[in-house]
Write a protein that holds these residues in place. Structure first.
Motif, short mmCIF file in Angstrom:
data_model
loop_
_atom_site.label_atom_id
_atom_site.label_comp_id
_atom_site.label_asym_id
_atom_site.label_seq_id
_atom_site.Cartn_x
_atom_site.Cartn_y
_atom_site.Cartn_z
N ASN A 21 90.71 6.18 84.08
CA ASN A 21 92.16 6.14 84.27
C ASN A 21 92.74 4.74 84.11
N ALA A 64 95.31 12.24 81.21
CA ALA A 64 94.71 11.73 82.45
C ALA A 64 95.22 12.53 83.64
N TYR A 124 93.76 7.94 74.50
CA TYR A 124 93.18 8.32 75.79
C TYR A 124 91.74 8.78 75.60
N TYR A 128 88.41 7.28 77.13
CA TYR A 128 87.72 8.21 78.04
C TYR A 128 86.24 8.26 77.67
#
Length: 138
Positions: A21, A64, A124, A128
């Protein structure tokens, strides 16, 4: 019911405060600075800073958010591959660029915004995959 709620509350901390995050938190900070402190059009092109940066940040933050919710409720993250990331980006595009523009008088459908959701989702996903998470060897 109370036992399940306590179990979900225990999962909330690790779900929120994980390395995966970090980039969404930075994207949130960029959004807040651009929206409430000063416009980033002094360092970014005006059109991008004022019309598309928000959508890029949203494309990073929303997966997220979904992963935090599903990790708390289901015990696992569901946005962890290309297919799920693209599906979520497509759903966001339909909701925010198609449906919202039909319902809200100030809503406009913009294909560049849709591209920003997809790009944000891919950003993202890239981070991730490379940042450590609980249960994944660092």
């Amino acid at each position: 019911m109370a036992r399940q709620l306590r179990f979900m509350i225990r999962r909330l901390g690790p779900a929120l405060f994980s390395w995966s995050n970090l980039v969404p938190l930075l994207a949130t900070l960029v959004y807040l600075i651009n929206r409430f402190a000063f416009s980033l059009d002094c360092v970014l092109p005006y059109e991008f800073a004022n019309y598309h940066l928000t959508d890029l940040c949203g494309g990073i933050v929303f997966p997220a958010y979904v992963n935090v919710l599903t990790r708390v409720v289901l015990g696992r993250e569901i946005i962890c591959g290309l297919g799920s990331s693209l599906l979520l980006s497509a759903l966001c595009t339909v909701c925010w660029e198609v449906l919202a523009s039909c319902v809200l008088h100030f809503g406009t459908a913009d294909p560049i915004d849709a591209l920003m959701y997809f790009l944000g989702g891919l950003v993202y996903l890239a981070f991730y995959k490379i940042l450590p998470r609980e249960g994944k060897a660092a």
